[in-house]
Design an enzyme around this catalytic site. Structure first.
Site, PDB file in Angstrom:
ATOM      1  N   SER A   1       0.825  -1.202   0.000  1.00 20.83           N
ATOM      2  CA  SER A   1       0.000   0.000   0.000  1.00 20.83           C
ATOM      3  C   SER A   1       0.861   1.254   0.000  1.00 20.83           C
ATOM      4  O   SER A   1       0.358   2.342  -0.218  1.00 20.83           O
ATOM      5  CB  SER A   1      -0.920   0.005   1.213  1.00 20.83           C
ATOM      6  OG  SER A   1      -0.182  -0.272   2.376  1.00 20.83           O
TER       7      SER A   1
ATOM      8  N   HIS B   1      -2.249  -3.009  -6.535  1.00 20.14           N
ATOM      9  CA  HIS B   1      -2.766  -2.593  -5.225  1.00 20.14           C
ATOM     10  C   HIS B   1      -4.282  -2.738  -5.186  1.00 20.14           C
ATOM     11  O   HIS B   1      -5.006  -1.954  -5.804  1.00 20.14           O
ATOM     12  CB  HIS B   1      -2.331  -1.141  -4.955  1.00 20.14           C
ATOM     13  CG  HIS B   1      -2.731  -0.640  -3.615  1.00 20.14           C
ATOM     14  ND1 HIS B   1      -3.009   0.690  -3.359  1.00 20.14           N
ATOM     15  CD2 HIS B   1      -2.888  -1.276  -2.429  1.00 20.14           C
ATOM     16  CE1 HIS B   1      -3.323   0.821  -2.099  1.00 20.14           C
ATOM     17  NE2 HIS B   1      -3.259  -0.343  -1.515  1.00 20.14           N
TER      18      HIS B   1
ATOM     19  N   GLU C   1      -5.005  -0.354  -8.245  1.00 14.24           N
ATOM     20  CA  GLU C   1      -3.979   0.569  -8.742  1.00 14.24           C
ATOM     21  C   GLU C   1      -2.851  -0.283  -9.344  1.00 14.24           C
ATOM     22  O   GLU C   1      -2.299  -1.160  -8.668  1.00 14.24           O
ATOM     23  CB  GLU C   1      -3.417   1.421  -7.607  1.00 14.24           C
ATOM     24  CG  GLU C   1      -4.349   2.543  -7.173  1.00 14.24           C
ATOM     25  CD  GLU C   1      -3.736   3.422  -6.095  1.00 14.24           C
ATOM     26  OE1 GLU C   1      -3.766   4.649  -6.237  1.00 14.24           O
ATOM     27  OE2 GLU C   1      -3.225   2.882  -5.089  1.00 14.24           O
TER      28      GLU C   1
ATOM     29  N   ASN D   1      -4.033   6.114  -1.414  1.00 10.60           N
ATOM     30  CA  ASN D   1      -3.682   6.360  -0.016  1.00 10.60           C
ATOM     31  C   ASN D   1      -3.165   7.771   0.222  1.00 10.60           C
ATOM     32  O   ASN D   1      -3.237   8.289   1.334  1.00 10.60           O
ATOM     33  CB  ASN D   1      -2.671   5.323   0.467  1.00 10.60           C
ATOM     34  CG  ASN D   1      -3.363   4.007   0.790  1.00 10.60           C
ATOM     35  OD1 ASN D   1      -4.521   4.004   1.224  1.00 10.60           O
ATOM     36  ND2 ASN D   1      -2.686   2.896   0.574  1.00 10.60           N
TER      37      ASN D   1
HETATM   38  N1  3HC Z   1     -17.093 -10.644   1.089  1.00 12.55           N
HETATM   39  C1  3HC Z   1     -18.412 -10.754   0.893  1.00 12.55           C
HETATM   40  N2  3HC Z   1     -19.311  -9.930   1.439  1.00 12.55           N
HETATM   41  C2  3HC Z   1     -18.832  -8.943   2.227  1.00 12.55           C
HETATM   42  C3  3HC Z   1     -17.465  -8.751   2.476  1.00 12.55           C
HETATM   43  C4  3HC Z   1     -16.575  -9.660   1.855  1.00 12.55           C
HETATM   44  N3  3HC Z   1     -15.246  -9.604   2.037  1.00 12.55           N
HETATM   45  N4  3HC Z   1     -17.302  -7.674   3.287  1.00 12.55           N
HETATM   46  C5  3HC Z   1     -18.544  -7.201   3.539  1.00 12.55           C
HETATM   47  N5  3HC Z   1     -19.466  -7.964   2.901  1.00 12.55           N
HETATM   48  C6  3HC Z   1     -20.910  -7.861   2.901  1.00 12.55           C
HETATM   49  C7  3HC Z   1     -21.447  -7.611   4.264  1.00 12.55           C
HETATM   50  O1  3HC Z   1     -21.440  -8.773   5.034  1.00 12.55           O
HETATM   51  C8  3HC Z   1     -22.839  -7.153   3.949  1.00 12.55           C
HETATM   52  O2  3HC Z   1     -23.675  -8.265   3.772  1.00 12.55           O
HETATM   53  P1  3HC Z   1     -25.166  -8.253   4.349  1.00 12.55           P
HETATM   54  O3  3HC Z   1     -25.806  -7.067   3.722  1.00 12.55           O
HETATM   55  O4  3HC Z   1     -25.713  -9.555   3.894  1.00 12.55           O
HETATM   56  O5  3HC Z   1     -25.005  -8.146   5.824  1.00 12.55           O
HETATM   57  C9  3HC Z   1     -22.665  -6.465   2.598  1.00 12.55           C
HETATM   58  O6  3HC Z   1     -21.351  -6.784   2.145  1.00 12.55           O
HETATM   59  C10 3HC Z   1     -22.795  -5.021   2.657  1.00 12.55           C
HETATM   60  O7  3HC Z   1     -22.092  -4.591   3.779  1.00 12.55           O
HETATM   61  P2  3HC Z   1     -22.667  -3.497   4.725  1.00 12.55           P
HETATM   62  O8  3HC Z   1     -24.045  -3.821   5.159  1.00 12.55           O
HETATM   63  O9  3HC Z   1     -21.657  -3.276   5.801  1.00 12.55           O
HETATM   64  O10 3HC Z   1     -22.921  -2.292   3.790  1.00 12.55           O
HETATM   65  P3  3HC Z   1     -22.109  -1.447   2.849  1.00 12.55           P
HETATM   66  O11 3HC Z   1     -23.072  -1.133   1.798  1.00 12.55           O
HETATM   67  O12 3HC Z   1     -21.519  -0.373   3.704  1.00 12.55           O
HETATM   68  O13 3HC Z   1     -20.930  -2.234   2.159  1.00 12.55           O
HETATM   69  C11 3HC Z   1     -18.569  -1.884   2.117  1.00 12.55           C
HETATM   70  C12 3HC Z   1     -19.737  -2.558   2.789  1.00 12.55           C
HETATM   71  C13 3HC Z   1     -18.449  -2.346   0.681  1.00 12.55           C
HETATM   72  C14 3HC Z   1     -17.330  -2.336   2.896  1.00 12.55           C
HETATM   73  C15 3HC Z   1     -18.776  -0.343   2.143  1.00 12.55           C
HETATM   74  O14 3HC Z   1     -19.048   0.062   3.435  1.00 12.55           O
HETATM   75  C16 3HC Z   1     -17.599   0.409   1.617  1.00 12.55           C
HETATM   76  O15 3HC Z   1     -17.403   0.569   0.435  1.00 12.55           O
HETATM   77  N6  3HC Z   1     -16.751   0.940   2.554  1.00 12.55           N
HETATM   78  C17 3HC Z   1     -15.547   1.645   2.187  1.00 12.55           C
HETATM   79  C18 3HC Z   1     -14.474   0.642   1.936  1.00 12.55           C
HETATM   80  C19 3HC Z   1     -13.200   1.304   1.495  1.00 12.55           C
HETATM   81  O16 3HC Z   1     -13.071   2.509   1.367  1.00 12.55           O
HETATM   82  N7  3HC Z   1     -12.197   0.470   1.229  1.00 12.55           N
HETATM   83  C20 3HC Z   1     -10.918   0.926   0.835  1.00 12.55           C
HETATM   84  C21 3HC Z   1     -10.020   0.966   2.008  1.00 12.55           C
HETATM   85  S1  3HC Z   1      -8.418   1.574   1.608  1.00 12.55           S
HETATM   86  C22 3HC Z   1      -7.558   0.217   1.127  1.00 12.55           C
HETATM   87  O17 3HC Z   1      -8.018  -0.899   1.150  1.00 12.55           O
HETATM   88  C23 3HC Z   1      -6.161   0.476   0.648  1.00 12.55           C
HETATM   89  C24 3HC Z   1      -5.150  -0.053   1.604  1.00 12.55           C
HETATM   90  O18 3HC Z   1      -3.884   0.133   1.019  1.00 12.55           O
HETATM   91  C25 3HC Z   1      -5.167   0.622   2.946  1.00 12.55           C
END
Ligand code: 3HC
Length: 279
Positions: free
Chosen positions: A115, A136, A148, A186
């Protein structure tokens, strides 16, 4: 295609799952059986959820059959591509790539899911910097579309285009970026999270209200503090440190509250507590 993924943690298991879902044979390697077991359990539960919601059509058991596991890096022999998703420590990644470089065919592409560590620096540890690239992925990998594709100083265009097309074939949306600290995602995201933590530290608002501001005023799917808990506060701190050191600019100084929480072991969801508590 045979792909080997190193590291069965949050990112590695997600990457393995996506490749297997799209019909590739995957070898998932980690250093201890318990990490492998946790990884496979995570993949199972994710696949089951996606299958129940009809977001995948193939039965989870069939997809899982395409994922083999191992504790030996030599088993990656015969791979077309290796993707490294081990801990964010330069020395450990460099050590792994140096070893792989010795016995893997020179045509094999080396990708790192780092990352924040420089792809150019990692590539220089091998004799194939032109075949070394950043891939990434984003957490949670099965749901997040972006990848990325990071071009190091010596990465050749063929390598970049190969992994770009590959990411597309996995249903992802790849973007090409140059090898600068934090790449693009990031560099934008971490200062936002860091500033949210500073606002909390200064008592500007409660954690719930800071997250509400982002969710309901900026339309973010999660607030920055919830997101920091999802990513891992240690990972956030590592990335802020890289931005701070590599740009040499005070505006990237990690929040004292972030440092304090990491020092106390509050790392977010994975440790059971971060800004919020988890079961
Ligand atoms: N596999 C399958 N399903 C998953 C899952 C996975 N790995 N993770 C979450 N889900 C499911 C949940 O269980 C949930 O299912 P349900 O509705 O049956 O309970 C469903 O996805 C939706 O989850 P939520 O109800 O929590 O609702 P959201 O609509 O908020 O979706 C999310 C979840 C997609 C994680 C959303 O909140 C989101 O987009 N969050 C932001 C994530 C983000 O910004 N990620 C990037 C981080 S930075 C990064 O990774 C870079 C690194 O270098 C740091």
């Amino acid at each position: 295609m045979k792909v080997t993924v190193f590291g069965a943690g949050t990112m590695g298991r997600g990457i393995a799952q996506v490749f297997a879902t799209y019909n590739h044979d995957v070898l998932l390697i980690d250093v201890e059986q318990k990490f492998i077991d946790n990884g496979i359990n995570g993949i199972k539960s994710s696949l089951n959820k996606l299958y129940e919601k009809k977001q995948i059509n193939e039965e989870p058991a069939k997809i899982l059959e395409r994922i083999k596991t191992s504790l030996k890096i030599e088993d990656s022999k015969g791979s077309d591509l290796v993707i490294e998703a081990i801990v964010e420590k330069f020395e450990m990644k460099a050590d792994l790539f140096k070893k792989l470089d010795e016995f893997l065919d020179p045509r094999v592409i080396f990708a790192s899911n780092t990352s924040s560590i420089s792809i150019t620096r990692l590539a220089s540890m091998t004799k194939r910097p032109e075949k070394f690239v950043g891939m990434h992925f984003f957490n949670p990998v099965p749901l997040m579309k972006l990848v990325e594709i990071v071009k190091g100083e010596k990465t050749d265009e063929n390598t970049v285009n190969y992994v770009y097309d590959l990411a597309k074939s996995l249903g992802k949306i790849p973007v090409k970026v140059q090898d600068y600290p934090g790449f693009v995602a990031n560099r934008i995201l971490m200062p936002l999270i860091n500033e949210a933590i500073n606002a909390l530290m200064e008592g500007v608002a409660t954690k719930e209200d800071i997250d509400s501001v982002a969710k309901f005023g900026l339309n973010h799917p999660m607030g920055p503090l919830e997101l920091a808990d999802l990513i891992g506060l240690d990972v956030c701190l590592d990335i802020m440190n890289v931005l701070y050191q590599d740009f040499g600019d005070q505006r990237y100084a990690p929040s004292p509250l972030l440092k304090r929480m990491v020092a106390s072991g509050k790392l977010g969801r994975k440790s059971g507590e971060g800004f919020y508590k988890y079961k």
